[in-house]
Design a protein around this motif. Sequence first.
Motif, PDB file in Angstrom:
ATOM      1  N   LYS A 254       0.821  -1.207   0.000  1.00  0.00           N
ATOM      2  CA  LYS A 254       0.000   0.000   0.000  1.00  0.00           C
ATOM      3  C   LYS A 254       0.857   1.259   0.000  1.00  0.00           C
ATOM      4  N   PRO A 255       1.533   1.552  -1.092  1.00  0.00           N
ATOM      5  CA  PRO A 255       2.288   2.808  -1.120  1.00  0.00           C
ATOM      6  C   PRO A 255       1.308   3.973  -1.032  1.00  0.00           C
ATOM      7  N   ALA A 256       1.659   5.025  -0.284  1.00  0.00           N
ATOM      8  CA  ALA A 256       0.702   6.102  -0.048  1.00  0.00           C
ATOM      9  C   ALA A 256       0.966   7.310  -0.939  1.00  0.00           C
ATOM     10  N   HIS A 257       2.188   7.772  -1.000  1.00  0.00           N
ATOM     11  CA  HIS A 257       2.488   8.994  -1.738  1.00  0.00           C
ATOM     12  C   HIS A 257       2.368   8.729  -3.249  1.00  0.00           C
ATOM     13  N   PRO A 258       1.754   9.659  -3.990  1.00  0.00           N
ATOM     14  CA  PRO A 258       1.605   9.438  -5.432  1.00  0.00           C
ATOM     15  C   PRO A 258       2.938   9.152  -6.131  1.00  0.00           C
ATOM     16  N   TYR A 259       4.018   9.738  -5.612  1.00  0.00           N
ATOM     17  CA  TYR A 259       5.329   9.476  -6.217  1.00  0.00           C
ATOM     18  C   TYR A 259       5.745   8.026  -5.994  1.00  0.00           C
ATOM     19  N   SER A 260       5.547   7.535  -4.768  1.00  0.00           N
ATOM     20  CA  SER A 260       5.893   6.141  -4.477  1.00  0.00           C
ATOM     21  C   SER A 260       5.082   5.203  -5.354  1.00  0.00           C
ATOM     22  N   VAL A 261       3.790   5.513  -5.490  1.00  0.00           N
ATOM     23  CA  VAL A 261       2.904   4.675  -6.300  1.00  0.00           C
ATOM     24  C   VAL A 261       3.436   4.620  -7.734  1.00  0.00           C
ATOM     25  N   GLY A 262       3.758   5.818  -8.272  1.00  0.00           N
ATOM     26  CA  GLY A 262       4.253   5.889  -9.637  1.00  0.00           C
ATOM     27  C   GLY A 262       5.562   5.157  -9.802  1.00  0.00           C
ATOM     28  N   LEU A 263       6.427   5.290  -8.793  1.00  0.00           N
ATOM     29  CA  LEU A 263       7.743   4.658  -8.858  1.00  0.00           C
ATOM     30  C   LEU A 263       7.610   3.145  -8.948  1.00  0.00           C
ATOM     31  N   ILE A 264       6.752   2.593  -8.113  1.00  0.00           N
ATOM     32  CA  ILE A 264       6.571   1.137  -8.117  1.00  0.00           C
ATOM     33  C   ILE A 264       5.985   0.687  -9.455  1.00  0.00           C
ATOM     34  N   LYS A 265       5.039   1.481  -9.970  1.00  0.00           N
ATOM     35  CA  LYS A 265       4.377   1.059 -11.207  1.00  0.00           C
ATOM     36  C   LYS A 265       5.259   1.229 -12.436  1.00  0.00           C
ATOM     37  N   SER A 266       6.244   2.120 -12.354  1.00  0.00           N
ATOM     38  CA  SER A 266       7.011   2.412 -13.571  1.00  0.00           C
ATOM     39  C   SER A 266       8.188   1.465 -13.793  1.00  0.00           C
ATOM     40  N   VAL A 267       8.451   0.576 -12.843  1.00  0.00           N
ATOM     41  CA  VAL A 267       9.551  -0.373 -13.050  1.00  0.00           C
ATOM     42  C   VAL A 267       9.029  -1.592 -13.806  1.00  0.00           C
ATOM     43  N   LEU A 277       4.050   0.971 -19.958  1.00  0.00           N
ATOM     44  CA  LEU A 277       4.478   1.146 -18.580  1.00  0.00           C
ATOM     45  C   LEU A 277       3.848   2.416 -18.045  1.00  0.00           C
ATOM     46  N   TYR A 278       3.559   2.409 -16.763  1.00  0.00           N
ATOM     47  CA  TYR A 278       3.119   3.660 -16.155  1.00  0.00           C
ATOM     48  C   TYR A 278       4.335   4.576 -16.094  1.00  0.00           C
ATOM     49  N   SER A 279       4.177   5.834 -16.482  1.00  0.00           N
ATOM     50  CA  SER A 279       5.338   6.712 -16.367  1.00  0.00           C
ATOM     51  C   SER A 279       4.941   8.023 -15.707  1.00  0.00           C
ATOM     52  N   ILE A 280       5.865   8.514 -14.883  1.00  0.00           N
ATOM     53  CA  ILE A 280       5.639   9.807 -14.228  1.00  0.00           C
ATOM     54  C   ILE A 280       6.128  10.860 -15.210  1.00  0.00           C
ATOM     55  N   ASP A 281       5.255  11.740 -15.653  1.00  0.00           N
ATOM     56  CA  ASP A 281       5.674  12.743 -16.632  1.00  0.00           C
ATOM     57  C   ASP A 281       6.554  13.798 -15.980  1.00  0.00           C
ATOM     58  N   GLY A 282       7.226  14.558 -16.824  1.00  0.00           N
ATOM     59  CA  GLY A 282       8.026  15.667 -16.328  1.00  0.00           C
ATOM     60  C   GLY A 282       9.401  15.237 -15.852  1.00  0.00           C
ATOM     61  N   ALA A 297       4.451  18.264  -6.646  1.00  0.00           N
ATOM     62  CA  ALA A 297       3.188  18.780  -7.196  1.00  0.00           C
ATOM     63  C   ALA A 297       3.193  18.983  -8.714  1.00  0.00           C
ATOM     64  N   PRO A 298       4.263  19.574  -9.316  1.00  0.00           N
ATOM     65  CA  PRO A 298       4.200  19.791 -10.763  1.00  0.00           C
ATOM     66  C   PRO A 298       4.081  18.507 -11.585  1.00  0.00           C
ATOM     67  N   ARG A 299       4.500  17.381 -11.027  1.00  0.00           N
ATOM     68  CA  ARG A 299       4.432  16.129 -11.783  1.00  0.00           C
ATOM     69  C   ARG A 299       3.260  15.263 -11.318  1.00  0.00           C
ATOM     70  N   CYS A 300       2.571  15.696 -10.276  1.00  0.00           N
ATOM     71  CA  CYS A 300       1.558  14.862  -9.635  1.00  0.00           C
ATOM     72  C   CYS A 300       0.229  14.982 -10.380  1.00  0.00           C
ATOM     73  N   THR A 301      -0.413  13.853 -10.613  1.00  0.00           N
ATOM     74  CA  THR A 301      -1.696  13.902 -11.318  1.00  0.00           C
ATOM     75  C   THR A 301      -2.835  14.302 -10.392  1.00  0.00           C
TER      76      THR A 301
ATOM     77  N   ALA C 194      10.879   4.786 -17.653  1.00  0.00           N
ATOM     78  CA  ALA C 194       9.573   4.373 -18.174  1.00  0.00           C
ATOM     79  C   ALA C 194       9.143   5.272 -19.330  1.00  0.00           C
ATOM     80  N   GLN C 195       9.403   6.572 -19.225  1.00  0.00           N
ATOM     81  CA  GLN C 195       9.047   7.489 -20.315  1.00  0.00           C
ATOM     82  C   GLN C 195       9.742   7.087 -21.612  1.00  0.00           C
ATOM     83  N   ILE C 196      11.040   6.813 -21.512  1.00  0.00           N
ATOM     84  CA  ILE C 196      11.818   6.499 -22.712  1.00  0.00           C
ATOM     85  C   ILE C 196      11.373   5.161 -23.299  1.00  0.00           C
ATOM     86  N   LEU C 197      11.158   4.168 -22.425  1.00  0.00           N
ATOM     87  CA  LEU C 197      10.724   2.858 -22.921  1.00  0.00           C
ATOM     88  C   LEU C 197       9.386   2.975 -23.640  1.00  0.00           C
ATOM     89  N   ASN C 198       8.458   3.745 -23.069  1.00  0.00           N
ATOM     90  CA  ASN C 198       7.166   3.934 -23.729  1.00  0.00           C
ATOM     91  C   ASN C 198       7.331   4.617 -25.072  1.00  0.00           C
TER      92      ASN C 198
END
Lengths: 328, 334, 323
Positions: A254-267, A277-282, A297-301, C194-198
């Motif tokens: 249960k990652p809580a912070h949106p960054y942690s969530v994104g990090l786990i999903k983007s690997v 892949l899920y990717s954190i923009d910016g 905040a600037p990268r957070c959805t 992830a951005q680059i791979l996508n």
Amino acid sequence: MKDKQLDTENEELLVLKDVKTSFFTKKGVVRAVDGVNFTISKGEVVGLVGESGCGKSITSLSIMRLVPQPAGKIVSGEILFKNEDLLKKSEDEMRRIRGDRISMILQDPMVSMNQLLKVGYQLGEPYRYHHKVSGSLREMCIGLLKKVKVPAPESRVNDYPFQFSGGMCQRALIAMGIANGPDLLIADEPTTALDVTIQAQILKLMKDIQRESRSSIILITHDLATVAQICSRLLVMYGGRIIEKAPVKTFYKKPAHPYSVGLIKSVPVLGRPSGRLYSIDGQPPSLLDPPSGCRFAPRCTQAKKPCFEIYPPETILEEGHKVSCWLY
Amino acid sequence: MPISTLAFDINKSWRLNANYTVQENVFGFLYGYEADFQGLFNRKSYMFLKKGKKSSEKKLRVRIPYLGLGCLGLFFFTVIFANVISPHDPYEGDLADSTLPPAWEEGGTTRFLLGTDMLGRDVLSRLIHGSRISLLISVGCIAFYGTLGVILGLISGFSGGRTDMIIMRLADLWSSLPGIILLFMLAAVYGPSAKTIIITFGIMGWPYYGRIVRGESLSLKERDFVRLARVAGCSNLRIMVSHVFPNIVNTVIILATIDIGGIIVLIATLSFLGLGTQPPSCDWGLMLAEGRQYITYAWWLVTFPGIAIVVAVLGFNLTGDWLRELLDPKQKLR
Amino acid sequence: MKNDAIISAHELKKYYPVTKGTFFSRTVGYVKAVDSISFKIKSGETLGLVGESGCGKSTTANVMLGLESPTSGQIMFDGRDITRFSRQERFDFRGNIQAVFQDPFRSLNPRKKVKQIISEPLFIHKVSSRKEISFRIIQLLDLVGFDPHQAGLYPHEFSGGQRQRIAIARALALNPRVIILDEPVSALDVSIQAQILNLLIDLQERLHLTYLIISHDLAVVEYVSTHIGVMYLGHLVERAPSEALYNNPIHPYTRALLDSVPVADPEDIKEITLEGEVPSPLNPPTGCAFHPRCPLCEPRCSKETPFMREVAPEHAAACHVCG
């Protein structure tokens, strides 16, 4: 209050209170570490996770009081090691702590060793310095190499670092780190420069050594998988601050912070069906005069207005799981 | 924001600047003080940004070595306007005006501000014209051996293998030749002159540049952008000229700027020894040599040429140091 | 015809001589960086090559790109052997295979502007007029998600992930059919990776590209590839569609590799299955190169070199014991 009592029961080894380290460059002040709080208990293995430039390495250097001079400076805060503030110690006292009570393993094993001295000599160095003895300490070094499972330690002591392979060098460096039986071992990306199969061996070795010596380890890495393998607790760092603290098992479930969530999903994970892949923009934030609000905040959805203005306080979600985010 | 509003604020010299080391603060007059430039060095990209998105806060803080640039400015001013500003002909003198002291000394006249030498020639005018000789010879030398060194170094580093080995062993051999003795020889055969100096040092100096350029191009050729240029189909010549050379040109400029100072001293030394330019030339070293015998009662004959050499060398060295810092790409990355 | 391989390697070998002496040097031995590897990639597919450092995967990339000539073997592209090209043929051919390298901080010339970097291949091959080139630059920048006004900036004004996008745009300039990706994301942060791979996957679909991706990271390779080749000490030890490789690995080295990839799950703690380290390529073991570390080693493994054998369609492994 409850939280604090719990910590004392576990015997706090290292406490960081609002530590700020800045670099004064010609372009302005880079706030590399901007108010970091955490506690390490005795015998605990804690992972400090973050991307490059998030301040994780500077945090470790601040603990060692080895921030690059003259640009870098620990501006404020307290670093309590066994209830003594390291920031109030003199350079002489610090030197007695470094390599004895707190020691460090760095990322690149090949450059961390002096190529001109024999491995055996370098292994004995911390002991020789802190116990004011001279001589080659050959027996002790062989023992250390045996401990880190270097084959044929009797002949290997006399080798030079270039005769060692990368994995072997990292083992020798670990041996150097534990030579004086430190209370705290800081490992800065110890496996990043190594091959996968060697990585697994080194992680196993660190786990075994920790179990045996009961010293605490701070593992600094960008790799969530490494942390999952050996740590019991992890701290996620982003933009110079710690945004989430959690026991490892809770974090991956249960990652809580949106960054942690994104990090786990983007690997990318082996065996997981392909797809996007899920990717954190910016891009990661610049630490040069950062904004007052949440750094992510600037990268957070899910960012809302307060996210950009006020830095979120730490919220306790459950036992040991804290997050700095306005969503909670 | 128009470029004309160039922010230019000089840090107060009496206030210590926390961004610099103590040494840099104390010797601020040597290192120069820091000024803010807005959009001067990156004017183009700045305009680009203005057209597109919001104009980002592009700021480049640069320290300016006022002392070094001032010395250099004075030097080049005298080189360019030598004919205009020199009050007298540097080669003509009246024996009646022999060894007049500077204007502020007893017996000096305002006609000869820095006094005259034993032949009655104006020291100031000779100094001003001497700057031309110094610049001509030093730039001539460096242009000669710099070009040779860069070309051979590039070829050596880039082709590697046997070519590299031959050029480098040649450089070793070359460095072992004693330059001064070669100069004696050439001076004996062709007579000592500015041309002899330029040719001798032009031939002798290249191994130094060659080695540095070779080292840099060796590491550059392993860089991925050179590999990618190959993949794109670039020829070796194009890679050398358009990928490797632009990345070492800074090093060469910096080396040359610092070198000029050294060569000015060298030329003065040679003229002093009688191996360089010959009388009635107004080379500074020659002026020193000529004034040496009168040092007990005409101190100005050696003092002013000495000061001139110091000013020129200091100007080139400080500016070279500054250029090294300014042109370092890592500086921009920070 | 449609299903034919666009690019393939047959018995590709690259040996580096080990020499002694400087001027009159003599060869005392060879480092077999790449030893007889064969593979084919069909149009629109991706082959991933994985292996530990020193296994020869980067040498393979260099040979495929024509940066180094192979000691022996063929590289077939559309039925033509590119190793036998003349200078002019090679130059004309360049546009078909392009590359993206690992470190975006080293693969862009720091003294050139983005537009110069991207358009250099176009200028060299003189494919279009100046006006068309500036149009093409905008088009390429758009493909990798940049604004046209960023074309005038220098590489140091960008972060690592953005630089890698520039490198990709440059690789696309000549409309290549094959792109060789040498560790394209290893130097990047996780969130940028992830951005680059996508982006790479999107581009492949839009432009119908064929990739050869080389990485030490099995998870990354498995994510983007349709087929995977596993290399060990210059040999290709297993070659399979990526699902088959993950679900049914044959070679003991592949199995060990799969087992040692750490997983971001604290419930799934890995036990090491592989002891020891990769032997030096200067002095490789006899027989099967993997036998000193192999848990299934038999006496003949140290004597005979195993050859690739098909165990299933498209799935081959080089092992005496398994498969």
